[in-house]
Design a protein around this motif. Structure first.
Motif, PDB file in Angstrom:
ATOM      1  N   GLY A 135       0.812  -1.213   0.000  1.00  0.00           N
ATOM      2  CA  GLY A 135       0.000   0.000   0.000  1.00  0.00           C
ATOM      3  C   GLY A 135       0.844   1.261   0.000  1.00  0.00           C
ATOM      4  O   GLY A 135       0.403   2.323   0.436  1.00  0.00           O
ATOM      5  N   ILE A 136       2.060   1.166  -0.519  1.00  0.00           N
ATOM      6  CA  ILE A 136       3.016   2.264  -0.473  1.00  0.00           C
ATOM      7  C   ILE A 136       2.562   3.487  -1.270  1.00  0.00           C
ATOM      8  O   ILE A 136       2.929   4.612  -0.955  1.00  0.00           O
ATOM      9  CB  ILE A 136       4.393   1.761  -0.976  1.00  0.00           C
ATOM     10  CG1 ILE A 136       5.488   2.762  -0.641  1.00  0.00           C
ATOM     11  CG2 ILE A 136       4.366   1.488  -2.469  1.00  0.00           C
ATOM     12  CD1 ILE A 136       6.880   2.229  -0.953  1.00  0.00           C
ATOM     13  N   ALA A 137       1.746   3.272  -2.322  1.00  0.00           N
ATOM     14  CA  ALA A 137       1.286   4.392  -3.149  1.00  0.00           C
ATOM     15  C   ALA A 137      -0.026   4.029  -3.828  1.00  0.00           C
ATOM     16  O   ALA A 137      -0.194   2.924  -4.337  1.00  0.00           O
ATOM     17  CB  ALA A 137       2.335   4.749  -4.209  1.00  0.00           C
ATOM     18  N   ARG A 138      -0.945   4.985  -3.850  1.00  0.00           N
ATOM     19  CA  ARG A 138      -2.262   4.754  -4.451  1.00  0.00           C
ATOM     20  C   ARG A 138      -2.186   4.497  -5.949  1.00  0.00           C
ATOM     21  O   ARG A 138      -3.129   3.967  -6.542  1.00  0.00           O
ATOM     22  CB  ARG A 138      -3.171   5.953  -4.162  1.00  0.00           C
ATOM     23  CG  ARG A 138      -3.672   6.015  -2.732  1.00  0.00           C
ATOM     24  CD  ARG A 138      -4.622   7.189  -2.529  1.00  0.00           C
ATOM     25  NE  ARG A 138      -3.911   8.446  -2.522  1.00  0.00           N
ATOM     26  CZ  ARG A 138      -3.557   9.090  -1.412  1.00  0.00           C
ATOM     27  NH1 ARG A 138      -3.852   8.593  -0.231  1.00  0.00           N
ATOM     28  NH2 ARG A 138      -2.907  10.242  -1.469  1.00  0.00           N
ATOM     29  N   GLU A 139      -1.064   4.875  -6.578  1.00  0.00           N
ATOM     30  CA  GLU A 139      -0.917   4.656  -8.017  1.00  0.00           C
ATOM     31  C   GLU A 139      -0.929   3.179  -8.394  1.00  0.00           C
ATOM     32  O   GLU A 139      -1.079   2.844  -9.572  1.00  0.00           O
ATOM     33  CB  GLU A 139       0.389   5.297  -8.513  1.00  0.00           C
ATOM     34  CG  GLU A 139       0.377   6.808  -8.533  1.00  0.00           C
ATOM     35  CD  GLU A 139      -0.653   7.369  -9.493  1.00  0.00           C
ATOM     36  OE1 GLU A 139      -1.132   8.478  -9.245  1.00  0.00           O
ATOM     37  OE2 GLU A 139      -0.994   6.683 -10.482  1.00  0.00           O
ATOM     38  N   PHE A 140      -0.780   2.299  -7.426  1.00  0.00           N
ATOM     39  CA  PHE A 140      -0.733   0.868  -7.721  1.00  0.00           C
ATOM     40  C   PHE A 140      -2.073   0.170  -7.514  1.00  0.00           C
ATOM     41  O   PHE A 140      -2.171  -1.038  -7.701  1.00  0.00           O
ATOM     42  CB  PHE A 140       0.344   0.188  -6.866  1.00  0.00           C
ATOM     43  CG  PHE A 140       1.742   0.495  -7.313  1.00  0.00           C
ATOM     44  CD1 PHE A 140       2.325  -0.221  -8.347  1.00  0.00           C
ATOM     45  CD2 PHE A 140       2.465   1.521  -6.737  1.00  0.00           C
ATOM     46  CE1 PHE A 140       3.609   0.061  -8.786  1.00  0.00           C
ATOM     47  CE2 PHE A 140       3.755   1.815  -7.166  1.00  0.00           C
ATOM     48  CZ  PHE A 140       4.331   1.090  -8.193  1.00  0.00           C
ATOM     49  N   GLU A 141      -3.094   0.912  -7.125  1.00  0.00           N
ATOM     50  CA  GLU A 141      -4.389   0.283  -6.889  1.00  0.00           C
ATOM     51  C   GLU A 141      -5.513   1.059  -7.569  1.00  0.00           C
ATOM     52  O   GLU A 141      -5.871   2.156  -7.145  1.00  0.00           O
ATOM     53  CB  GLU A 141      -4.675   0.201  -5.377  1.00  0.00           C
ATOM     54  CG  GLU A 141      -5.915  -0.620  -5.077  1.00  0.00           C
ATOM     55  CD  GLU A 141      -6.858   0.080  -4.104  1.00  0.00           C
ATOM     56  OE1 GLU A 141      -7.814  -0.566  -3.679  1.00  0.00           O
ATOM     57  OE2 GLU A 141      -6.650   1.274  -3.791  1.00  0.00           O
ATOM     58  N   ASN A 142      -6.049   0.495  -8.661  1.00  0.00           N
ATOM     59  CA  ASN A 142      -7.192   1.085  -9.367  1.00  0.00           C
ATOM     60  C   ASN A 142      -7.026   2.587  -9.605  1.00  0.00           C
ATOM     61  O   ASN A 142      -7.982   3.358  -9.475  1.00  0.00           O
ATOM     62  CB  ASN A 142      -8.482   0.827  -8.578  1.00  0.00           C
ATOM     63  CG  ASN A 142      -8.885  -0.635  -8.593  1.00  0.00           C
ATOM     64  OD1 ASN A 142      -8.878  -1.286  -9.625  1.00  0.00           O
ATOM     65  ND2 ASN A 142      -9.239  -1.159  -7.426  1.00  0.00           N
ATOM     66  N   SER A 143      -5.831   2.993  -9.974  1.00  0.00           N
ATOM     67  CA  SER A 143      -5.521   4.418 -10.057  1.00  0.00           C
ATOM     68  C   SER A 143      -6.310   5.135 -11.146  1.00  0.00           C
ATOM     69  O   SER A 143      -6.721   6.289 -10.970  1.00  0.00           O
ATOM     70  CB  SER A 143      -4.023   4.612 -10.302  1.00  0.00           C
ATOM     71  OG  SER A 143      -3.708   5.973 -10.467  1.00  0.00           O
ATOM     72  N   GLN A 144      -6.527   4.482 -12.278  1.00  0.00           N
ATOM     73  CA  GLN A 144      -7.226   5.141 -13.376  1.00  0.00           C
ATOM     74  C   GLN A 144      -8.696   5.381 -13.025  1.00  0.00           C
ATOM     75  O   GLN A 144      -9.231   6.467 -13.251  1.00  0.00           O
ATOM     76  CB  GLN A 144      -7.092   4.301 -14.652  1.00  0.00           C
ATOM     77  CG  GLN A 144      -5.627   4.157 -15.090  1.00  0.00           C
ATOM     78  CD  GLN A 144      -5.451   3.260 -16.302  1.00  0.00           C
ATOM     79  OE1 GLN A 144      -5.361   3.749 -17.427  1.00  0.00           O
ATOM     80  NE2 GLN A 144      -5.398   1.949 -16.085  1.00  0.00           N
ATOM     81  N   THR A 145      -9.324   4.378 -12.432  1.00  0.00           N
ATOM     82  CA  THR A 145     -10.715   4.527 -11.986  1.00  0.00           C
ATOM     83  C   THR A 145     -10.801   5.565 -10.883  1.00  0.00           C
ATOM     84  O   THR A 145     -11.691   6.430 -10.869  1.00  0.00           O
ATOM     85  CB  THR A 145     -11.259   3.181 -11.472  1.00  0.00           C
ATOM     86  OG1 THR A 145     -11.087   2.182 -12.476  1.00  0.00           O
ATOM     87  CG2 THR A 145     -12.731   3.294 -11.115  1.00  0.00           C
ATOM     88  N   ARG A 146      -9.888   5.482  -9.950  1.00  0.00           N
ATOM     89  CA  ARG A 146      -9.852   6.385  -8.803  1.00  0.00           C
ATOM     90  C   ARG A 146      -9.780   7.848  -9.255  1.00  0.00           C
ATOM     91  O   ARG A 146     -10.518   8.709  -8.771  1.00  0.00           O
ATOM     92  CB  ARG A 146      -8.622   6.036  -7.949  1.00  0.00           C
ATOM     93  CG  ARG A 146      -8.432   6.846  -6.700  1.00  0.00           C
ATOM     94  CD  ARG A 146      -7.032   6.603  -6.159  1.00  0.00           C
ATOM     95  NE  ARG A 146      -6.789   5.216  -5.810  1.00  0.00           N
ATOM     96  CZ  ARG A 146      -7.037   4.690  -4.614  1.00  0.00           C
ATOM     97  NH1 ARG A 146      -7.522   5.456  -3.665  1.00  0.00           N
ATOM     98  NH2 ARG A 146      -6.781   3.427  -4.365  1.00  0.00           N
ATOM     99  N   ARG A 147      -8.903   8.142 -10.206  1.00  0.00           N
ATOM    100  CA  ARG A 147      -8.701   9.523 -10.642  1.00  0.00           C
ATOM    101  C   ARG A 147      -9.890  10.047 -11.437  1.00  0.00           C
ATOM    102  O   ARG A 147     -10.321  11.187 -11.260  1.00  0.00           O
ATOM    103  CB  ARG A 147      -7.422   9.631 -11.466  1.00  0.00           C
ATOM    104  CG  ARG A 147      -6.154   9.570 -10.620  1.00  0.00           C
ATOM    105  CD  ARG A 147      -4.911   9.556 -11.503  1.00  0.00           C
ATOM    106  NE  ARG A 147      -3.692   9.555 -10.703  1.00  0.00           N
ATOM    107  CZ  ARG A 147      -3.001  10.647 -10.380  1.00  0.00           C
ATOM    108  NH1 ARG A 147      -3.414  11.821 -10.796  1.00  0.00           N
ATOM    109  NH2 ARG A 147      -1.904  10.555  -9.658  1.00  0.00           N
ATOM    110  N   ILE A 148     -10.420   9.231 -12.339  1.00  0.00           N
ATOM    111  CA  ILE A 148     -11.543   9.690 -13.153  1.00  0.00           C
ATOM    112  C   ILE A 148     -12.793   9.862 -12.297  1.00  0.00           C
ATOM    113  O   ILE A 148     -13.607  10.756 -12.531  1.00  0.00           O
ATOM    114  CB  ILE A 148     -11.792   8.720 -14.325  1.00  0.00           C
ATOM    115  CG1 ILE A 148     -10.618   8.809 -15.319  1.00  0.00           C
ATOM    116  CG2 ILE A 148     -13.106   9.039 -15.042  1.00  0.00           C
ATOM    117  CD1 ILE A 148     -10.696   7.832 -16.459  1.00  0.00           C
ATOM    118  N   ALA A 149     -12.933   9.034 -11.269  1.00  0.00           N
ATOM    119  CA  ALA A 149     -14.066   9.176 -10.358  1.00  0.00           C
ATOM    120  C   ALA A 149     -13.921  10.403  -9.455  1.00  0.00           C
ATOM    121  O   ALA A 149     -14.901  10.881  -8.881  1.00  0.00           O
ATOM    122  CB  ALA A 149     -14.209   7.924  -9.502  1.00  0.00           C
TER     123      ALA A 149
END
Length: 279
Positions: A135-149
């Motif tokens: 969990g070191i960085a949010r970029e590694f978990e569903n980042s594309q969905t997370r940002r567009i949402a």
């Protein structure tokens, strides 16, 4: 979920603001070079890649008159910047195959010493699985969905229940074209027609030096990437279907336009490479 037989509208470059929503490791550097040829420099607002939150703060604090002069806002950002713009605005972006994007991002961090995660990952000798599970960085978990949402700061491993549906809703309402890195030329043709650009020729920029393939990634690593990026995989599949529908809606002229573009772009790439080697 897709709107059937819905023609892509057209952007009015004299009135509308285009927002290029740059998702990390999706081919954005190449896209920035294309965009710079379509807009005068004084009409472009680009966020700082390393401190985009500060750039967005600066933009929000501009007067309405200053904001109105920009016809292109581009870079890493949060969804919602359109709310700070009075004139009509549209987003475009590229999604990338989530597995390829995660792998590319991991090796990018390993090779780029100035990245804020480089020292920690290198010093601890963290594998990609280690990074995903830490969990070191949010970029590694569903980042594309997370940002567009618009949930960029949601804690790792705790996606809101409505995150995927909200990302789809934003795409349908605010993104006339959503491109795919793996189908860059097709995406670019659709974007070019929507934006009424001059020929958007290009050469690929900022490509990673290390290019691991799925065949070189262990099944355990693949399974772990999928575990932490299930929503991104679903979003990518949705975007692929949407792109296919828009190409069908475009009609037979799309194939003709694509062939002409690739022929011209191939010639441009050859000339550009020759000039680069001659320096």
């Amino acid at each position: 979920m897709l709107n059937q037989r819905k023609r892509i509208p057209y952007l009015d470059k004299k009135r509308d603001t285009l927002i290029f929503f740059h998702l990390p490791k999706t081919g954005g550097t190449t896209m920035h070079a294309i965009l710079r040829r379509q807009y005068r420099s004084e009409t472009i607002f680009r966020t700082n890649p390393e401190e985009h939150w500060e750039s967005l703060r600066i933009f929000r604090e501009l007067s309405e008159k200053e904001k109105s002069k920009y016809r292109l806002i581009t870079g890493h950002m949060r969804f919602g910047i359109h709310e700070d713009i009075k004139n009509p605005s549209f987003y475009i972006t590229f999604l990338r195959d989530p597995i390829q994007r995660i792998v590319s991002y991991y090796y990018y961090i390993l090779s780029y010493r100035n990245h804020y995660l480089h020292q920690e990952i290198k010093s601890k000798n963290m594998s990609l699985i280690d990074v995903l599970e830490s969990g070191i960085a949010r970029e590694f978990e569903n980042s594309q969905t997370r940002r567009i949402a618009g949930y960029a700061r949601t804690p790792y491993g705790c996606p809101p229940d409505d995150m995927f549906e909200l990302a789809i809703d934003h795409i349908e309402k605010y993104f006339p074209v959503i491109g795919l890195t793996e189908r860059f030329d097709e995406s670019l043709i659709l974007m070019s027609n929507f934006c009424r650009w001059k020929l958007p020729y290009y050469t690929k920029l900022n490509t990673g030096k290390i290019k691991p393939t799925r065949q070189n990634i262990s099944d355990e690593t693949l399974d772990t990437i999928k575990k932490f990026n299930e929503l991104d995989i679903q979003l990518y599949e949705y975007a692929n279907r949407k792109l296919e529908q828009q190409i069908l809606d475009f009609g037979p002229a799309f194939l003709t336009q694509m062939k002409m573009f690739r022929a011209v772009n191939n010639a441009y790439s050859i000339v550009h490479s020759f000039r680069h080697r001659a320096r």
